[in-house]
Design a protein around this motif. Structure first.
Motif, mmCIF file in Angstrom:
data_model
loop_
_atom_site.group_PDB
_atom_site.id
_atom_site.type_symbol
_atom_site.label_atom_id
_atom_site.label_comp_id
_atom_site.label_asym_id
_atom_site.label_seq_id
_atom_site.Cartn_x
_atom_site.Cartn_y
_atom_site.Cartn_z
ATOM 1 N N TYR A 28 5.273 6.271 -7.018
ATOM 2 C CA TYR A 28 5.503 7.661 -6.357
ATOM 3 C C TYR A 28 5.949 7.550 -5.069
ATOM 4 O O TYR A 28 7.045 8.459 -4.821
ATOM 5 N N ALA A 29 6.121 6.349 -4.449
ATOM 6 C CA ALA A 29 6.620 6.355 -3.082
ATOM 7 C C ALA A 29 8.210 5.894 -3.381
ATOM 8 O O ALA A 29 8.838 6.101 -2.459
ATOM 9 N N CYS A 30 8.530 5.568 -4.633
ATOM 10 C CA CYS A 30 9.784 5.222 -4.983
ATOM 11 C C CYS A 30 10.713 6.706 -5.170
ATOM 12 O O CYS A 30 11.886 6.640 -5.096
ATOM 13 N N LEU A 31 9.989 7.849 -5.463
ATOM 14 C CA LEU A 31 10.758 8.949 -5.628
ATOM 15 C C LEU A 31 10.854 9.519 -4.202
ATOM 16 O O LEU A 31 10.019 9.840 -3.281
ATOM 17 N N SER A 32 11.932 10.601 -4.200
ATOM 18 C CA SER A 32 12.259 11.008 -2.779
ATOM 19 C C SER A 32 12.387 12.519 -3.134
ATOM 20 O O SER A 32 11.427 13.336 -2.995
ATOM 21 N N VAL A 33 13.711 13.177 -3.614
ATOM 22 C CA VAL A 33 14.018 14.750 -3.885
ATOM 23 C C VAL A 33 13.169 14.889 -4.941
ATOM 24 O O VAL A 33 13.139 14.151 -6.109
ATOM 25 N N ARG A 35 9.995 14.831 -6.056
ATOM 26 C CA ARG A 35 9.253 13.653 -6.406
ATOM 27 C C ARG A 35 7.952 14.111 -7.321
ATOM 28 O O ARG A 35 7.710 13.381 -8.253
ATOM 29 N N ARG A 78 15.807 12.490 -7.087
ATOM 30 C CA ARG A 78 16.164 11.099 -6.343
ATOM 31 C C ARG A 78 15.098 9.920 -6.660
ATOM 32 O O ARG A 78 14.239 10.311 -6.371
ATOM 33 N N ASP A 80 14.720 5.722 -5.894
ATOM 34 C CA ASP A 80 15.129 4.537 -5.342
ATOM 35 C C ASP A 80 14.999 3.391 -6.255
ATOM 36 O O ASP A 80 13.929 2.866 -6.350
ATOM 37 N N ARG A 83 14.075 -0.262 -4.905
ATOM 38 C CA ARG A 83 12.773 -0.351 -4.567
ATOM 39 C C ARG A 83 11.805 -0.224 -5.751
ATOM 40 O O ARG A 83 10.895 -1.130 -5.961
#
Length: 262
Positions: A28-33, A35, A78, A80, A83
């Protein structure tokens, strides 16, 4: 959690739930926009749902959103990617051998004429105009293999191949993926193995991966010719002379004995 619902609720699984929960938090932390919408799509993919279109993903039990969020997540979301690759390396089973399979799969997009980057690829079950060729996107995967007699693998990397003539071929793209994966693995005692199917050229793979600390194993087609031909007769058959250099096969330093037949 979608992954929880797909396994048997025994004690071993319950003991692994904290580790699974931590992995989901890292993903979940690898997702930004977008998410939350992207994570909902991941949960939907893990559920046993027949996916005939993107909208069908919203029918999965663990999705919990409208079907429009699926399109919004894929169009504007988006990730990452670097990551996420690191998290996949971190989550791999250390008991598995350093043996990785490299292969390609095609996402058929025959009617998506407005989608960029499509190419024409072989497909074993779908045909176009009587030929086993479809238009779509081709992805190249690297997945770690285990010794167990099952179909479970650990995906490590995936890239979409460029179909243009001036773009690097699958062998060069695989060499780049292998070097990146070796860098993420870090120092290893054993030399990693990378196993390729018969569609790859073993000579070009050896050239492209010559400076990598890796061992390559490629399945060779039965029609492969190693001995050079001197000339070709009028009937179309090849002739070989005694002056032609014979192929050299080195004596292997180790052998593998198979005791289990699958």
């Amino acid at each position: 959690m979608a992954a929880v619902l797909s396994v048997a609720p025994d004690q071993e699984i319950r003991d692994g739930l904290p580790e699974l929960t931590e992995f989901r938090e890292r993903v979940y932390a690898c997702l930004s926009v977008r998410r939350d919408a992207l994570f909902g799509v991941l949960d939907a993919v893990c559920c046993p749902v027949v996916v005939q279109s993107l909208a069908h993903l919203s029918l999965a039990e663990r999705h919990g959103r409208r079907h429009g969020s699926v399109y919004g997540a894929l169009a504007r979301g988006r990730i990452d990617a670097d990551r996420l690759r690191e998290e996949l390396i971190r989550a791999r089973d250390r008991c598995w051998p350093l043996v990785f399979a490299v292969d390609t799969s095609t996402w058929c997009r025959c009617d998506a004429e407005c989608s960029a980057g499509r190419g024409y690829y072989y497909h074993p079950s779908r045909h176009s105009a009587g030929q086993p060729i479809v238009a779509g996107w081709r992805y190249q995967w690297i997945a770690q293999l285990g010794w167990a007699a099952d179909s479970w693998t650990a995906p490590m990397d995936a890239v979409r191949l460029d179909p243009r003539c001036e773009a690097p071929g699958p062998e060069r793209a695989a060499a780049g993926q292998i070097r990146d994966l070796l860098g993420r693995l870090g120092p290893t005692g054993a030399v990693p193995w990378f196993v390729f199917d018969g569609g790859y050229d073993p000579v070009q793979l050896s050239v492209e991966c010559g400076d990598a600390r890796a061992q390559l194993l490629t399945r060779v087609k039965s029609s492969r010719v190693f001995h050079p031909a001197d000339s070709e007769s009028s009937t179309g058959t090849r002739r070989f002379s005694a002056a032609s250099p014979a192929p050299r096969c080195y004596v292997p330093s180790a052998g593998l004995a198979i005791t289990e037949h699958r």
